[in-house]
Design a protein around this motif. Structure first.
Motif, PDB file in Angstrom:
ATOM      1  N   ALA A 253       0.939  -1.487   0.027  1.00  0.00           N
ATOM      2  CA  ALA A 253       0.136   0.066   0.192  1.00  0.00           C
ATOM      3  C   ALA A 253       1.063   1.130   0.114  1.00  0.00           C
ATOM      4  CB  ALA A 253      -0.990  -0.119   1.457  1.00  0.00           C
ATOM      5  N   SER A 254      -0.050   2.114  -0.250  1.00  0.00           N
ATOM      6  CA  SER A 254       0.785   3.600  -0.123  1.00  0.00           C
ATOM      7  C   SER A 254       1.191   4.691   0.690  1.00  0.00           C
ATOM      8  CB  SER A 254       0.124   4.357  -1.356  1.00  0.00           C
ATOM      9  OG  SER A 254      -0.966   4.763  -0.536  1.00  0.00           O
ATOM     10  N   LYS A 379       1.373   6.342 -12.443  1.00  0.00           N
ATOM     11  CA  LYS A 379       2.353   6.920 -11.736  1.00  0.00           C
ATOM     12  C   LYS A 379       1.925   8.413 -11.086  1.00  0.00           C
ATOM     13  CE  LYS A 379       6.657   4.116 -13.423  1.00  0.00           C
ATOM     14  NZ  LYS A 379       7.618   4.602 -13.901  1.00  0.00           N
ATOM     15  N   ILE A 380       1.272   8.783 -11.970  1.00  0.00           N
ATOM     16  CA  ILE A 380       0.716  10.793 -11.618  1.00  0.00           C
ATOM     17  C   ILE A 380      -0.569  10.261 -11.798  1.00  0.00           C
ATOM     18  CG2 ILE A 380       0.567  12.496 -13.087  1.00  0.00           C
ATOM     19  CD1 ILE A 380       3.363  12.303 -14.184  1.00  0.00           C
ATOM     20  N   GLN A 381      -1.010  10.543 -10.863  1.00  0.00           N
ATOM     21  CA  GLN A 381      -3.275  10.216 -10.356  1.00  0.00           C
ATOM     22  C   GLN A 381      -3.081  11.643  -9.892  1.00  0.00           C
ATOM     23  OE1 GLN A 381      -3.459   7.871  -7.322  1.00  0.00           O
ATOM     24  NE2 GLN A 381      -2.047   5.881  -8.054  1.00  0.00           N
ATOM     25  N   PRO A 382      -4.535  12.314 -10.651  1.00  0.00           N
ATOM     26  CA  PRO A 382      -5.056  13.599 -10.713  1.00  0.00           C
ATOM     27  C   PRO A 382      -6.010  13.563  -9.377  1.00  0.00           C
ATOM     28  CG  PRO A 382      -5.836  11.681 -11.153  1.00  0.00           C
ATOM     29  CD  PRO A 382      -5.294  10.718 -11.766  1.00  0.00           C
ATOM     30  N   THR A 383      -5.361  14.804  -8.365  1.00  0.00           N
ATOM     31  CA  THR A 383      -6.082  15.283  -7.610  1.00  0.00           C
ATOM     32  C   THR A 383      -7.401  15.099  -6.930  1.00  0.00           C
ATOM     33  OG1 THR A 383      -5.668  17.233  -7.131  1.00  0.00           O
ATOM     34  CG2 THR A 383      -3.755  15.910  -6.875  1.00  0.00           C
ATOM     35  N   ASP A 384      -7.519  14.447  -5.644  1.00  0.00           N
ATOM     36  CA  ASP A 384      -9.466  15.229  -5.632  1.00  0.00           C
ATOM     37  C   ASP A 384      -9.537  16.501  -6.064  1.00  0.00           C
ATOM     38  OD1 ASP A 384      -9.430  12.256  -4.796  1.00  0.00           O
ATOM     39  OD2 ASP A 384      -9.523  12.715  -2.008  1.00  0.00           O
ATOM     40  N   GLU A 385      -8.720  17.651  -5.505  1.00  0.00           N
ATOM     41  CA  GLU A 385      -9.202  18.745  -5.935  1.00  0.00           C
ATOM     42  C   GLU A 385      -9.221  18.692  -7.960  1.00  0.00           C
ATOM     43  OE1 GLU A 385      -7.447  23.038  -5.015  1.00  0.00           O
ATOM     44  OE2 GLU A 385      -6.003  21.960  -5.318  1.00  0.00           O
ATOM     45  N   MET A 421     -16.140  12.333 -21.370  1.00  0.00           N
ATOM     46  CA  MET A 421     -15.294  13.707 -21.917  1.00  0.00           C
ATOM     47  C   MET A 421     -13.744  14.130 -20.233  1.00  0.00           C
ATOM     48  SD  MET A 421     -16.260  17.489 -21.600  1.00  0.00           S
ATOM     49  CE  MET A 421     -17.819  17.083 -22.847  1.00  0.00           C
ATOM     50  N   LEU A 422     -14.703  14.217 -18.812  1.00  0.00           N
ATOM     51  CA  LEU A 422     -13.437  14.042 -17.716  1.00  0.00           C
ATOM     52  C   LEU A 422     -12.526  13.267 -17.253  1.00  0.00           C
ATOM     53  CD1 LEU A 422     -14.400  14.843 -14.525  1.00  0.00           C
ATOM     54  CD2 LEU A 422     -13.557  13.088 -14.018  1.00  0.00           C
ATOM     55  N   LEU A 423     -12.584  11.561 -18.184  1.00  0.00           N
ATOM     56  CA  LEU A 423     -12.104  11.314 -18.226  1.00  0.00           C
ATOM     57  C   LEU A 423     -10.889  10.612 -19.067  1.00  0.00           C
ATOM     58  CD1 LEU A 423     -13.542   6.578 -17.481  1.00  0.00           C
ATOM     59  CD2 LEU A 423     -12.525   8.197 -15.594  1.00  0.00           C
ATOM     60  N   PHE A 424     -11.134  11.577 -20.058  1.00  0.00           N
ATOM     61  CA  PHE A 424     -10.566  11.738 -21.442  1.00  0.00           C
ATOM     62  C   PHE A 424      -9.366  13.207 -20.456  1.00  0.00           C
ATOM     63  CE2 PHE A 424     -12.851   9.265 -24.217  1.00  0.00           C
ATOM     64  CZ  PHE A 424     -12.238   7.975 -24.025  1.00  0.00           C
ATOM     65  N   LEU A 425      -9.762  14.309 -20.332  1.00  0.00           N
ATOM     66  CA  LEU A 425      -9.068  15.526 -20.059  1.00  0.00           C
ATOM     67  C   LEU A 425      -8.089  14.513 -18.507  1.00  0.00           C
ATOM     68  CD1 LEU A 425     -11.725  17.545 -20.081  1.00  0.00           C
ATOM     69  CD2 LEU A 425     -10.193  17.853 -21.034  1.00  0.00           C
ATOM     70  N   LEU A 426      -8.446  13.558 -17.653  1.00  0.00           N
ATOM     71  CA  LEU A 426      -7.975  13.736 -16.770  1.00  0.00           C
ATOM     72  C   LEU A 426      -6.128  12.392 -17.357  1.00  0.00           C
ATOM     73  CD1 LEU A 426      -9.651  12.899 -14.229  1.00  0.00           C
ATOM     74  CD2 LEU A 426      -8.360  14.534 -13.942  1.00  0.00           C
ATOM     75  N   LYS A 427      -6.918  11.858 -18.461  1.00  0.00           N
ATOM     76  CA  LYS A 427      -6.000  11.307 -19.027  1.00  0.00           C
ATOM     77  C   LYS A 427      -5.110  11.636 -19.476  1.00  0.00           C
ATOM     78  CE  LYS A 427      -4.187   7.274 -19.507  1.00  0.00           C
ATOM     79  NZ  LYS A 427      -3.098   5.989 -19.066  1.00  0.00           N
ATOM     80  N   ALA A 428      -4.825  13.119 -20.649  1.00  0.00           N
ATOM     81  CA  ALA A 428      -4.592  13.805 -21.380  1.00  0.00           C
ATOM     82  C   ALA A 428      -3.700  13.437 -20.258  1.00  0.00           C
ATOM     83  CB  ALA A 428      -4.868  13.976 -22.096  1.00  0.00           C
ATOM     84  N   ASP A 429      -3.239  14.796 -19.532  1.00  0.00           N
ATOM     85  CA  ASP A 429      -2.370  15.510 -18.456  1.00  0.00           C
ATOM     86  C   ASP A 429      -3.008  14.738 -17.041  1.00  0.00           C
ATOM     87  OD1 ASP A 429      -0.242  16.700 -17.228  1.00  0.00           O
ATOM     88  OD2 ASP A 429      -0.584  18.365 -18.730  1.00  0.00           O
TER      89      ASP A 429
END
Length: 440
Positions: A253-254, A379-385, A421-429
């Motif tokens: 676990a992290s 490795k890079i995860q979007p924050t809740d914010e 749309m939200l998922l793809f925006l997050l996946k892009a960066d």
């Protein structure tokens, strides 16, 4: 009466604790209130990853795959893993008991395990007195209530680290019990099903094994050794809950996930220790409370997952609204041939799997949990914010464009196209998704 337990027992108990390590917002600013791009064209540069990304987030597919592994042909339950866990718990308890007896002999103390206690009084109950009386059972129920309440709070949390811990619990429960046998399901599943009585019986047996083993070690032998050294009940109470929390750390676990796990188990350990003391140094209510807590976690998780899987299967058979179909066709056209019909079906299943309130759309909490799962191994995860900012921007974009035909037009929930749309925006960066949207 002082405990006859010498210092080496504390050291041996600490080793046992290490051995038991388990594998188990802000508002949108005015400058950000701009129209969202209909589809994030940035991901077209990585269109070879698009289909795999969408397939990889199929939560229902992963849970069903877990349920198919190592299951009995007549039942979805994994009896092999259950036997392994039960035997390991029994062996650990037997090893600690035998080791304690050997240490007592070598140190010149009488082998009287029934005298071990840590309440600082001559009135106590033996750790090995398992007689079940109505009063003990009632005290066990009282002991279970706060821990179940706290566990439910963590289960409902949409915080990323708490979500990751819940995902691990779901995987464990599904690997143990598999899919539920449900007469309401119209089609016969392609995986073995587990009758309710099988899952309940296994959860009770496993909870009893765990409750007896962990409570005798962490509320019995270990704190008895601590009290022999400190001669302080408060210090022993704090010490045993601290070691109990460390015993639940997971090397896989992290840091954030382990903080959630340790905080939860430290609170549980502190409470069980308090129950032991106020109950007249009786460990039996702790064992009962611990077992009831585990039964709740097993059965509540198993039932909720299967209810959600059944809802997902039913929702997949319904027809999308005309507006949603138009938006999805546009997204598919923008994404190119890599975003196949099969990949979109995976994404749709993922969408319904996180629709916990079964409203046909995802709330902000649902989206935060879904994003946590979608990027679980990245490795890079979007924050809740960032997820919350995107969620608010998409809702505002709906209002700006007066999209009254959208299926979720009058609710603060995302429709399937909006969620994609939200998922793809997050996946892009994932690190800059919100800033990219605001500057579009």
């Amino acid at each position: 009466m002082k405990s006859p337990l010498p210092l080496p027992v504390l050291l041996s108990a600490c080793l046992v604790a290490a051995f038991q390590v388990k594998a188990p917002r802000r508002l949108v600013s005015r400058s950000q209130r701009q129209s969202l791009p209909q589809v994030p064209r940035r991901y077209r540069d990585k269109d070879e990853e698009t289909e795999e990304f969408v397939k990889s987030i199929s939560a229902t597919g992963k849970l069903e795959h877990v349920a198919m592994e190592n299951t009995d042909l007549e039942s979805g339950a994994d009896f092999g893993t259950f036997r392994t866990v039960a035997v390991s718990q029994a062996l650990v308890l037997a090893g600690v008991t035998a080791g304690t007896a050997i240490i007592l002999v070598l140190s010149g103390h009488p082998i009287d395990m029934s005298t071990l206690h840590w309440n600082g009084s001559s009135h106590y109950m033996s750790f090995w007195d398992f007689q079940l009386t109505p009063l003990r059972f009632l005290e066990g129920i009282v002991a279970a209530v706060p821990t179940i309440f706290l566990s439910t709070h963590v289960e409902k949390s949409d915080h990323r680290d708490a979500s990751h811990v819940n995902f691990s619990t779901m995987d464990m429960v599904m690997s143990l019990f598999g899919r539920r046998k449900d007469r309401k399901r119209e089609e016969k599943p392609y995986i073995p099903e587990t009758p309710m009585i099988h899952a309940y019986s296994l959860s009770v047996a496993l909870a009893i094994c765990t409750g007896i083993s962990e409570e005798i070690i962490f509320r019995g032998i270990l704190p008895a050794g601590m009290f022999h050294i400190t001669q302080s009940v408060p210090m022993t109470l704090i010490g045993q809950c601290f070691v109990f929390s460390l015993g639940h750390l997971s090397p896989r676990a992290s840091l954030g996930e382990n903080k959630v796990i340790c905080s939860l188990q430290a609170a549980n350990g502190l409470w069980y220790g308090f129950v032991y003391l106020v109950g007249g140094a009786d460990i039996m209510p702790c064992i009962i409370g611990h077992a009831l807590y585990d039964i709740h976690v097993f059965m509540e998780t198993w039932m909720s997952i299967n209810d959600q899987l059944n809802y997902t299967e039913k929702a997949m058979l319904t027809k999308l609204s005309a507006q949603d179909e138009i938006e999805i066709r546009r997204i598919k056209q923008e994404a190119g041939p890599r975003l196949s019909t099969k990949a979109l079906a995976h994404a749709r299943r993922f969408f319904y799997a996180f629709d916990y309130e079964q409203q046909g759309g995802l709330s902000k909490s649902d989206v935060k949990r879904a994003a946590s799962y979608a990027f679980l191994h990245d490795k890079i995860q979007p924050t809740d914010e960032r997820v919350c900012i995107l969620f608010d921007l998409i809702l505002e974009d709906r209002i700006i464009h007066d999209n009254s035909f959208a299926s979720m037009s009058h609710q603060e929930r995302l429709s399937l196209p909006e969620f994609l749309m939200l998922l793809f925006l997050l996946k892009a960066d994932p690190g800059q998704a919100a800033e990219n949207v605001a500057s579009s």
